[in-house]
Scaffold this active site. Structure first.
Site, PDB file in Angstrom:
ATOM      1  N   SER A 252       0.857  -1.187   0.000  1.00  0.00           N
ATOM      2  CA  SER A 252       0.000   0.000   0.000  1.00  0.00           C
ATOM      3  C   SER A 252       0.891   1.234   0.000  1.00  0.00           C
ATOM      4  O   SER A 252       2.115   1.129   0.065  1.00  0.00           O
ATOM      5  CB  SER A 252      -0.885   0.008   1.240  1.00  0.00           C
ATOM      6  OG  SER A 252      -0.088   0.291   2.375  1.00  0.00           O
ATOM      7  N   LYS A 253       0.260   2.369  -0.046  1.00  0.00           N
ATOM      8  CA  LYS A 253       0.995   3.640  -0.055  1.00  0.00           C
ATOM      9  C   LYS A 253       1.933   3.749   1.148  1.00  0.00           C
ATOM     10  O   LYS A 253       2.978   4.382   1.078  1.00  0.00           O
ATOM     11  CB  LYS A 253      -0.006   4.805   0.006  1.00  0.00           C
ATOM     12  CG  LYS A 253      -0.768   4.965  -1.278  1.00  0.00           C
ATOM     13  CD  LYS A 253      -0.476   6.309  -1.888  1.00  0.00           C
ATOM     14  CE  LYS A 253      -0.960   6.278  -3.309  1.00  0.00           C
ATOM     15  NZ  LYS A 253      -0.802   7.417  -4.074  1.00  0.00           N
ATOM     16  N   ARG A 254       1.478   3.147   2.244  1.00  0.00           N
ATOM     17  CA  ARG A 254       2.260   3.182   3.475  1.00  0.00           C
ATOM     18  C   ARG A 254       3.690   2.664   3.259  1.00  0.00           C
ATOM     19  O   ARG A 254       4.629   3.098   3.901  1.00  0.00           O
ATOM     20  CB  ARG A 254       1.534   2.293   4.486  1.00  0.00           C
ATOM     21  CG  ARG A 254       1.789   2.518   5.927  1.00  0.00           C
ATOM     22  CD  ARG A 254       0.705   1.813   6.760  1.00  0.00           C
ATOM     23  NE  ARG A 254       0.229   0.567   6.137  1.00  0.00           N
ATOM     24  CZ  ARG A 254       0.831  -0.599   6.256  1.00  0.00           C
ATOM     25  NH1 ARG A 254       1.923  -0.706   6.943  1.00  0.00           N
ATOM     26  NH2 ARG A 254       0.317  -1.679   5.686  1.00  0.00           N
ATOM     27  N   GLY A 256       5.367   3.194   0.759  1.00  0.00           N
ATOM     28  CA  GLY A 256       6.039   4.034  -0.219  1.00  0.00           C
ATOM     29  C   GLY A 256       5.883   3.456  -1.620  1.00  0.00           C
ATOM     30  O   GLY A 256       6.622   3.813  -2.521  1.00  0.00           O
TER      31      GLY A 256
END
Ligand code: GLU
Length: 488
Positions: A252-254, A256
């Protein structure tokens, strides 16, 4: 055997993310390996989130990665149009076919009614009650004619039993058709649902292999029911395992996780990112890690795709990128560097760089082993690009101002040598090494002050090559500045 036809079907609700890029790479490689066709289809049915700009970005990112498509936007082809929003007629024809096959029925229930039925079914542990499925066809027609809102649902055959999904990656998976809802194929506004549009398009475009992320696996039994209802041949499915972050959780975006574009802007090379993404879930053998597109098209097969989730490993990507930088040669290096030089304000054009091409190319051997991302090159060589440099405080204290190390004396002597020496790397190195020998002190102690003087830091690309790339007057000026800061 009929020609292999595969497709990549992005929804243009954002940029091309690395998960999508990997799916595109596998489809492309499979098509090329099988001498088949790679089709690009844009699934732009979500009007709020799909934009023309995103389509543009996706196409550009695919081209940058070196993925060419045989049919699709900007290329055309016999199975077009390749935007789902332009395919309403095809879906309408398919609905007519389903009606003629007696495979669908109109459902007049409102969403509230459906929700209530679902709740009741959950409580009782029974299937959702389907009132409209059992309506008298004439009554149903009369309600349609009267303009009553309705959706079209697939009449999932009650005696269908198990649905077997043959998956080229996961093997056989069995789903219970009794648990499948009578799925909606056409909404009350006349639009096709996701599963319906995908099946109609894949069948119409004669897709032979559906290679996609395994987040789509739950859709597959529904899609198989649709293939059967439409009397279409079912393609081979290959669901690729998801990509996880380094912590093992779904990417996920978490983590990066970024778009292809963001990777490009960071300074990853297209060849390196392609190679790295190809390895996320596929390997030609136990050993080969560095390979190009041609190699992949020669070796790619579905049975070498791993069943297990692939983990993103940023260090490996950096390592691969550096390997490509070491292989690319000075000329390509300079071409790739230009955008970063422009961004940092060192130049405003390629022509400007070309006018000093030899000088820029001479930087390459100094940095190619230490640059991981192209973007890192500019700060690494700032001392070559700028006239005035900043001195790293720690280096000044530790090297120039270390009591008893003789930095000031060494700098002075080296300055004198550099005033007279012939200005090329070999001569500079020979002269300075001559001085080191003369002092009888370890090279490290004699040359480190000069490194700090010339580059601003105790850690830098090779010293002699760096000196040769600078003007003599600049070097002498820096040595003088450092001498003033230094102690003996
Ligand atoms: N448009 C879908 C997506 O972006 C892909 C559908 C498919 O591959 O079947 O997830």
């Amino acid at each position: 055997m009929s020609e292999v036809r595969v497709r990549f079907a992005p929804s243009p609700t954002g940029k091309l993310h690395i998960g999508g890029a990997r799916t595109a790479i596998y489809n492309w490689a499979f098509a090329r390996a099988q001498k088949g066709s790679f089709i690009l289809r844009i699934e732009d049915t979500d009007p709020e989130r799909s934009t023309a700009e995103n389509v543009e970005l996706i196409l550009r990112a695919m081209r940058w990665l070196g993925l060419d498509w045989d049919e699709g936007p900007e290329v055309g082809g016999q199975a077009g149009p390749y935007f789902q929003t332009e395919r309403a007629d095809t879906y309408a024809d398919a609905l007519e076919l389903l009606k003629a096959n007696g495979a669908v029925y109109p459902c007049f229930c409102t969403p509230d009614e459906i929700a209530a039925k679902r709740e009741a079914a959950n409580k009782e542990g029974t299937p959702v009650e389907r009132t409209c499925r059992h309506l008298d066809p004439q009554e149903a027609q009369a309600r349609i004619d009267a303009g009553e809102p309705h959706v079209w649902r697939l009449k999932v055959p009650q005696d269908r039993g198990e649905i077997l999904v043959h998956d080229a990656v996961h093997g056989d998976t069995v789903f219970d058709s009794g648990l499948q809802d009578d799925l909606i194929v056409v909404r009350s506004d006349g639009s096709a649902t996701y599963n319906f549009a995908v099946v109609v398009d894949d069948a119409n475009m004669q897709i032979t292999h559906v290679i996609r992320g395994d987040d789509h696996l739950p859709n597959t039994p529904r899609q198989i029911l649709l293939y059967e209802a439409l009397d279409y041949p079912t393609p081979v499915f290959a669901h690729i395992p998801m990509i996880c972050g380094p912590d093992g959780k779904k990417l996920s975006k978490r983590h990066g996780a970024a778009s292809v574009e963001e990777y490009r802007d960071e300074g990853y090379l297209a060849d390196a990112l392609f190679n790295y993404l190809a390895l996320l879930g596929w390997a030609p053998d136990g050993e080969t890690t560095i390979f190009d597109r041609t190699f992949m098209t020669e070796h790619f097969s579905l049975d070498h795709i791993s069943k297990n989730p692939a983990s993103l490993d940023p260090d490996k990507l950096d390592w691969i990128n550096n390997r490509y930088i070491q292989q690319m040669g000075a000329s390509r290096f300079v071409d790739e560097l230009v955008p970063y030089l422009v961004e940092a304000g060192y130049t405003d054009a390629q022509a400007d760089v070309d006018a000093r091409r030899d000088w820029y190319e001479a930087i390459y051997p100094l940095v190619c082993e230490r640059v991981k991302l192209m973007r890192d090159t500019v700060p690494m060589i700032a001392y070559l690009l700028d006239e005035d440099i900043d001195y790293d405080e720690k280096s000044v204290k530790k090297i120039l101002q270390k009591e008893g190390a003789g930095a000031r004396t060494h700098l002075h002597a080296e300055g004198e040598i550099l005033k007279k020496v012939e200005w090329n790397e070999e001569a500079i190195e020979a002269a300075l090494r001559g001085y080191v020998e003369q002092t009888g002190v370890k090279a490290r102690f004699v040359l480190q002050p000069l490194r700090v003087a010339v580059t601003g830091s105790q850690v830098s690309p090779p010293l002699f090559g760096s000196i040769a790339l600078l003007k003599r007057s600049t070097v002498l000026q820096r040595v003088e500045t450092a001498e003033e800061m230094a102690v003996d």
